[in-house]
Design a protein around this motif. Structure first.
Motif, PDB file in Angstrom:
ATOM      1  N   MET A 115       0.914  -1.165   0.285  1.00  0.00           N
ATOM      2  CA  MET A 115       0.052  -0.181  -0.056  1.00  0.00           C
ATOM      3  C   MET A 115       0.657   1.283   0.029  1.00  0.00           C
ATOM      4  O   MET A 115       1.864   1.375   0.551  1.00  0.00           O
ATOM      5  CB  MET A 115      -0.787  -0.015   1.303  1.00  0.00           C
ATOM      6  N   ASP A 116       0.639   2.133  -0.769  1.00  0.00           N
ATOM      7  CA  ASP A 116       1.315   3.415  -1.176  1.00  0.00           C
ATOM      8  C   ASP A 116       0.645   4.444   0.154  1.00  0.00           C
ATOM      9  O   ASP A 116      -0.407   4.161   0.451  1.00  0.00           O
ATOM     10  CB  ASP A 116       1.355   4.058  -2.392  1.00  0.00           C
ATOM     11  N   ALA A 117       1.744   5.351   0.529  1.00  0.00           N
ATOM     12  CA  ALA A 117       1.173   6.260   1.481  1.00  0.00           C
ATOM     13  C   ALA A 117       0.267   7.311   1.052  1.00  0.00           C
ATOM     14  O   ALA A 117      -0.751   7.501   1.767  1.00  0.00           O
ATOM     15  CB  ALA A 117       2.625   7.128   1.910  1.00  0.00           C
ATOM     16  N   ILE A 118       0.212   7.655  -0.442  1.00  0.00           N
ATOM     17  CA  ILE A 118      -0.774   8.265  -0.870  1.00  0.00           C
ATOM     18  C   ILE A 118      -1.100   7.775  -2.207  1.00  0.00           C
ATOM     19  O   ILE A 118      -0.059   7.611  -3.092  1.00  0.00           O
ATOM     20  CB  ILE A 118      -0.259   9.805  -1.171  1.00  0.00           C
ATOM     21  N   GLU A 119      -2.232   7.859  -2.703  1.00  0.00           N
ATOM     22  CA  GLU A 119      -2.709   7.277  -3.911  1.00  0.00           C
ATOM     23  C   GLU A 119      -3.952   7.908  -4.503  1.00  0.00           C
ATOM     24  O   GLU A 119      -4.814   8.005  -3.645  1.00  0.00           O
ATOM     25  CB  GLU A 119      -2.682   5.878  -3.961  1.00  0.00           C
ATOM     26  N   THR A 120      -3.948   8.686  -5.360  1.00  0.00           N
ATOM     27  CA  THR A 120      -5.320   9.320  -5.959  1.00  0.00           C
ATOM     28  C   THR A 120      -5.302   8.525  -7.526  1.00  0.00           C
ATOM     29  O   THR A 120      -4.312   8.548  -8.239  1.00  0.00           O
ATOM     30  CB  THR A 120      -4.940  10.663  -6.151  1.00  0.00           C
ATOM     31  N   ASN A 121      -6.762   8.664  -7.907  1.00  0.00           N
ATOM     32  CA  ASN A 121      -7.049   8.125  -9.131  1.00  0.00           C
ATOM     33  C   ASN A 121      -8.073   9.390  -9.803  1.00  0.00           C
ATOM     34  O   ASN A 121      -9.204   9.376  -9.147  1.00  0.00           O
ATOM     35  CB  ASN A 121      -7.669   6.592  -8.999  1.00  0.00           C
ATOM     36  N   SER A 122      -7.624   9.790 -10.744  1.00  0.00           N
ATOM     37  CA  SER A 122      -8.242  10.910 -11.696  1.00  0.00           C
ATOM     38  C   SER A 122      -9.171  11.839 -10.692  1.00  0.00           C
ATOM     39  O   SER A 122     -10.184  12.300 -10.845  1.00  0.00           O
ATOM     40  CB  SER A 122      -9.499   9.928 -12.498  1.00  0.00           C
ATOM     41  N   LEU A 123      -8.498  12.279  -9.491  1.00  0.00           N
ATOM     42  CA  LEU A 123      -8.806  13.221  -8.514  1.00  0.00           C
ATOM     43  C   LEU A 123      -8.975  14.403  -9.226  1.00  0.00           C
ATOM     44  O   LEU A 123      -8.287  15.158  -9.723  1.00  0.00           O
ATOM     45  CB  LEU A 123      -7.752  13.223  -7.437  1.00  0.00           C
ATOM     46  N   GLY A 124     -10.139  15.285  -8.887  1.00  0.00           N
ATOM     47  CA  GLY A 124     -10.429  16.607  -9.496  1.00  0.00           C
ATOM     48  C   GLY A 124     -11.021  17.618  -8.594  1.00  0.00           C
ATOM     49  O   GLY A 124     -11.759  16.899  -7.650  1.00  0.00           O
ATOM     50  N   ARG A 125     -11.120  18.702  -8.829  1.00  0.00           N
ATOM     51  CA  ARG A 125     -11.697  19.631  -7.953  1.00  0.00           C
ATOM     52  C   ARG A 125     -11.988  20.904  -8.826  1.00  0.00           C
ATOM     53  O   ARG A 125     -11.109  21.662  -9.229  1.00  0.00           O
ATOM     54  CB  ARG A 125     -10.900  20.169  -6.700  1.00  0.00           C
ATOM     55  N   ARG A 126     -13.184  21.231  -8.976  1.00  0.00           N
ATOM     56  CA  ARG A 126     -13.566  22.409  -9.671  1.00  0.00           C
ATOM     57  C   ARG A 126     -13.906  23.502  -8.667  1.00  0.00           C
ATOM     58  O   ARG A 126     -14.974  23.133  -7.902  1.00  0.00           O
ATOM     59  CB  ARG A 126     -14.844  21.886 -10.576  1.00  0.00           C
ATOM     60  N   PHE A 127     -14.029  24.638  -9.067  1.00  0.00           N
ATOM     61  CA  PHE A 127     -14.559  25.706  -8.264  1.00  0.00           C
ATOM     62  C   PHE A 127     -15.258  26.632  -9.258  1.00  0.00           C
ATOM     63  O   PHE A 127     -14.715  27.342  -9.979  1.00  0.00           O
ATOM     64  CB  PHE A 127     -13.551  26.547  -7.608  1.00  0.00           C
ATOM     65  N   GLY A 128     -16.632  26.503  -9.552  1.00  0.00           N
ATOM     66  CA  GLY A 128     -17.164  27.168 -10.735  1.00  0.00           C
ATOM     67  C   GLY A 128     -16.775  26.638 -11.896  1.00  0.00           C
ATOM     68  O   GLY A 128     -16.937  25.286 -12.261  1.00  0.00           O
ATOM     69  N   ASP A 129     -16.265  27.480 -12.848  1.00  0.00           N
ATOM     70  CA  ASP A 129     -15.778  27.177 -14.006  1.00  0.00           C
ATOM     71  C   ASP A 129     -14.662  26.728 -13.951  1.00  0.00           C
ATOM     72  O   ASP A 129     -13.854  26.651 -15.001  1.00  0.00           O
ATOM     73  CB  ASP A 129     -16.209  28.404 -14.947  1.00  0.00           C
ATOM     74  N   VAL A 130     -13.848  26.857 -12.924  1.00  0.00           N
ATOM     75  CA  VAL A 130     -12.155  26.553 -12.802  1.00  0.00           C
ATOM     76  C   VAL A 130     -11.924  25.217 -12.354  1.00  0.00           C
ATOM     77  O   VAL A 130     -12.262  24.831 -11.537  1.00  0.00           O
ATOM     78  CB  VAL A 130     -11.471  27.656 -11.769  1.00  0.00           C
ATOM     79  N   ASN A 131     -11.044  24.655 -13.083  1.00  0.00           N
ATOM     80  CA  ASN A 131     -10.728  23.276 -12.864  1.00  0.00           C
ATOM     81  C   ASN A 131      -9.242  23.673 -11.954  1.00  0.00           C
ATOM     82  O   ASN A 131      -8.308  23.574 -12.472  1.00  0.00           O
ATOM     83  CB  ASN A 131     -10.368  22.471 -13.933  1.00  0.00           C
ATOM     84  N   ALA A 132      -9.421  23.430 -10.541  1.00  0.00           N
ATOM     85  CA  ALA A 132      -8.229  23.458  -9.913  1.00  0.00           C
ATOM     86  C   ALA A 132      -7.360  22.679  -9.782  1.00  0.00           C
ATOM     87  O   ALA A 132      -6.191  22.654  -9.929  1.00  0.00           O
ATOM     88  CB  ALA A 132      -8.751  24.095  -8.445  1.00  0.00           C
ATOM     89  N   VAL A 133      -8.009  21.280  -9.945  1.00  0.00           N
ATOM     90  CA  VAL A 133      -7.137  19.952 -10.014  1.00  0.00           C
ATOM     91  C   VAL A 133      -7.959  19.261 -10.934  1.00  0.00           C
ATOM     92  O   VAL A 133      -9.077  19.103 -10.959  1.00  0.00           O
ATOM     93  CB  VAL A 133      -6.888  19.406  -8.775  1.00  0.00           C
TER      94      VAL A 133
END
Length: 325
Positions: free
Chosen positions: A1-19
């Motif tokens: 198991m890795d310490a951190i693992e993300t899969n297609s993680l995303g975050r939008r703020f309105g029209d902005v794709n921050a991640v």
């Protein structure tokens, strides 16, 4: 198991794709440098990893805990040194650390944690009179409460003088040698290059590169600079070198000729060409690109234009490494 693992993680703020579509992997036991210019999505990523900001899409785990459904467990298991940490001026260092221990529900000895960050002798002093370096080390002592398996450090060298930065690096290495994984976000390229096993580079919310620093330089054909000291500089040597494949810049200063090649494989032909020109080579110095150069290339799409800046970055990194030895 890795310490951190993300899969297609995303975050939008309105029209902005921050991640956007972040696939991030931090292996257990490594020191991982997380880099990117302002607005690249680093802070948003850290907030998602700690459960402060819910993702808009994708998934991820920290120490095996799910980002969305087990965020409390994540925060109880991770030590965090936030950027611009503010101390309570009237509280002693010991009381700060005791508060962190109680918040984690741990049973650490405050004096032991303060000793690990070299603050044992000021445990009873109020933190309001601490220097920036002492405040940073106090924040790190608080992050160590509960003996976390993962440390998330956001600009841990911010505001520190060279001695303070060196002390912070030494403490981070010691904690890593204890088995702690370190996730290290910073704008100070020389610090990252001196301490990290691997780095990930963000741009416009996306992870655009991830690997060991030397491997990244090889993959992206980072510049190398050869500086020749000659007995004399013939009139035709500069024009001849300028026509060679892979040479991107050349400069003659007195008896020194500086040649920049975009591909490391072009070093040998350049050296052979200078030797065959009939001059005597007194010295050759090779300055490979620094992490700062690579960062600039990947995040702006342009190669650095200031050779003095590259030399200063390389020299600074070398001084850091020598100071740490």
């Amino acid at each position: 198991m890795d310490a951190i693992e993300t899969n297609s993680l995303g975050r939008r703020f309105g029209d902005v794709n921050a991640v956007e579509s972040l696939d991030l992997t931090v292996q257990k036991g490594e020191i991982y440098g997380f880099l990117g210019p302002n607005g690249a999505g680093k802070s948003t990523t850290i907030n998602m990893l700690l459960g402060f900001t819910p993702p808009s899409s994708g998934s991820g785990t920290v120490l095996g805990y799910d980002l969305e459904h087990e965020s409390v467990a994540i925060r109880q298991s991770v030590g965090v040194l936030p950027e611009d940490f503010g101390v309570y001026g009237r509280l002693t260092a010991r009381k700060h650390v005791r508060f962190a221990i109680e918040t984690k529900g741990a049973d650490d000895d405050p004096d032991d944690l303060l000793g690990r960050v070299e603050l044992a002798d000021v445990a009873d002093r109020t933190a309001g009179g601490f220097s920036t370096g002492m405040k940073q080390r106090l924040a790190l002592a608080m992050a160590l409460a509960g003996n976390p398996d993962l440390l998330i450090l956001d600009e841990p060298s911010s505001g520190l003088d060279p001695n303070g930065a060196r002390e912070m690096r030494a403490i981070i290495r010691e904690e890593n040698e204890r088995g702690t994984t370190v996730f290290f976000s910073s704008h100070v390229m020389e610090q990252v290059e001196a301490i990290c096993d691997r780095v990930g580079i963000m741009r416009d919310g996306r992870l655009i590169a991830e690997d060991a620093i030397d491997s990244l330089k090889d993959r992206f054909d980072a510049d190398s600079r050869l500086v020749f000291t000659l007995d004399t500089v013939a009139d035709d040597i500069v024009p001849a070198l300028e026509t060679m494949n892979g040479v991107t810049d050349i400069n003659a200063d007195g008896n020194d000729v500086s040649v920049v090649v975009a591909d490391a494989s072009r070093k040998a032909p350049v050296i052979e060409a200078v030797g065959a020109s009939g001059v005597t080579i007194k010295d050759i110095r090779i300055d490979d690109s620094s992490l700062e150069d690579l960062f600039a290339t990947l995040t702006t799409g342009e190669r650095p234009t200031s050779r003095h800046a590259e030399e200063n970055a390389a020299n600074t990194t070398q001084l850091i490494r020598e100071a740490d030895q």
